[in-house]
Enzyme design. Sequence first.
Site, PDB file in Angstrom:
ATOM      1  N   HIS A  21       0.808  -1.132  -0.059  1.00  0.00           N
ATOM      2  CA  HIS A  21      -0.058   0.076   0.068  1.00  0.00           C
ATOM      3  C   HIS A  21       0.861   1.221  -0.169  1.00  0.00           C
ATOM      4  O   HIS A  21       1.783   1.323   0.831  1.00  0.00           O
ATOM      5  CB  HIS A  21      -0.933  -0.123   1.167  1.00  0.00           C
ATOM      6  CG  HIS A  21      -1.780   1.311   1.214  1.00  0.00           C
ATOM      7  ND1 HIS A  21      -2.317   1.793   2.465  1.00  0.00           N
ATOM      8  CD2 HIS A  21      -2.449   1.797   0.428  1.00  0.00           C
ATOM      9  CE1 HIS A  21      -2.924   2.816   2.188  1.00  0.00           C
ATOM     10  NE2 HIS A  21      -3.048   2.748   1.034  1.00  0.00           N
TER      11      HIS A  21
ATOM     12  N   ASP B  43      -4.917   3.624  -4.779  1.00  0.00           N
ATOM     13  CA  ASP B  43      -4.863   4.253  -3.509  1.00  0.00           C
ATOM     14  C   ASP B  43      -6.303   5.196  -3.264  1.00  0.00           C
ATOM     15  O   ASP B  43      -6.298   5.857  -4.233  1.00  0.00           O
ATOM     16  CB  ASP B  43      -3.896   4.904  -3.185  1.00  0.00           C
ATOM     17  CG  ASP B  43      -3.579   5.125  -1.601  1.00  0.00           C
ATOM     18  OD1 ASP B  43      -4.528   5.074  -0.958  1.00  0.00           O
ATOM     19  OD2 ASP B  43      -2.243   5.175  -1.124  1.00  0.00           O
TER      20      ASP B  43
ATOM     21  N   TYR C 108      10.359  13.612 -12.264  1.00  0.00           N
ATOM     22  CA  TYR C 108      11.438  12.812 -11.891  1.00  0.00           C
ATOM     23  C   TYR C 108      11.881  12.205 -10.608  1.00  0.00           C
ATOM     24  O   TYR C 108      12.208  11.016 -10.357  1.00  0.00           O
ATOM     25  CB  TYR C 108      12.625  13.524 -12.593  1.00  0.00           C
ATOM     26  CG  TYR C 108      12.567  13.395 -14.003  1.00  0.00           C
ATOM     27  CD1 TYR C 108      11.886  12.583 -14.893  1.00  0.00           C
ATOM     28  CD2 TYR C 108      13.069  14.740 -14.738  1.00  0.00           C
ATOM     29  CE1 TYR C 108      11.916  12.684 -16.317  1.00  0.00           C
ATOM     30  CE2 TYR C 108      13.031  14.871 -16.280  1.00  0.00           C
ATOM     31  CZ  TYR C 108      12.256  13.763 -17.000  1.00  0.00           C
ATOM     32  OH  TYR C 108      12.363  13.935 -18.387  1.00  0.00           O
TER      33      TYR C 108
END
Length: 178
Positions: free
Chosen positions: A24, A69, A144
């Site tokens: 998770h 999520d 990034y």
Amino acid sequence: MVVLKGIPSILSPELLYALSKMGHGDELVLADANFPASSICACGPKEIRADGLGIPQLLEAVLRLLPLDTYVPSAAAVMDLVDSDKERGLAVPVWETYKLLLKRAEPISVTQNTFKFLLTFDTLLVDFCLHTDIYEVMERFAFYERAKKAYAVVATGETALYGNLILKKGVIPAELLE
């Protein structure tokens, strides 16, 4: 290629293994052909090759297995355009495809940023949702940096500019486990 019941055959054994190992809150980057996958993976994430596959087809397959999520405002993120591309009005049509696939994959969750009111009138279900973000748009270098912390980066053959996508893994409630 994996040939198993219920598992999309375009998901490689390496990708299936990564998806099963993720917990998770772990993140998966689906990287386009221009993304510096090997350089980013030198910082920690596992590099998984999916050369020749487009992100939309891979995303659709991944979302059949990966719960998103529901405890965060956005379980997905895309890389924002740089200023010069914004100024020239560069369109990113692949984002609409992502939006459609993400909406189809998960019901809208109830979080602090989402209010869901369900009203039933005979057989009519009306769903009012306020402030639901399908994905967040992140500045290039912030994207990034976030990718460096991902569990894995899947380097694809996606040629759409700004086609990169980050997914955050959610949970599967005990009552839905087999």
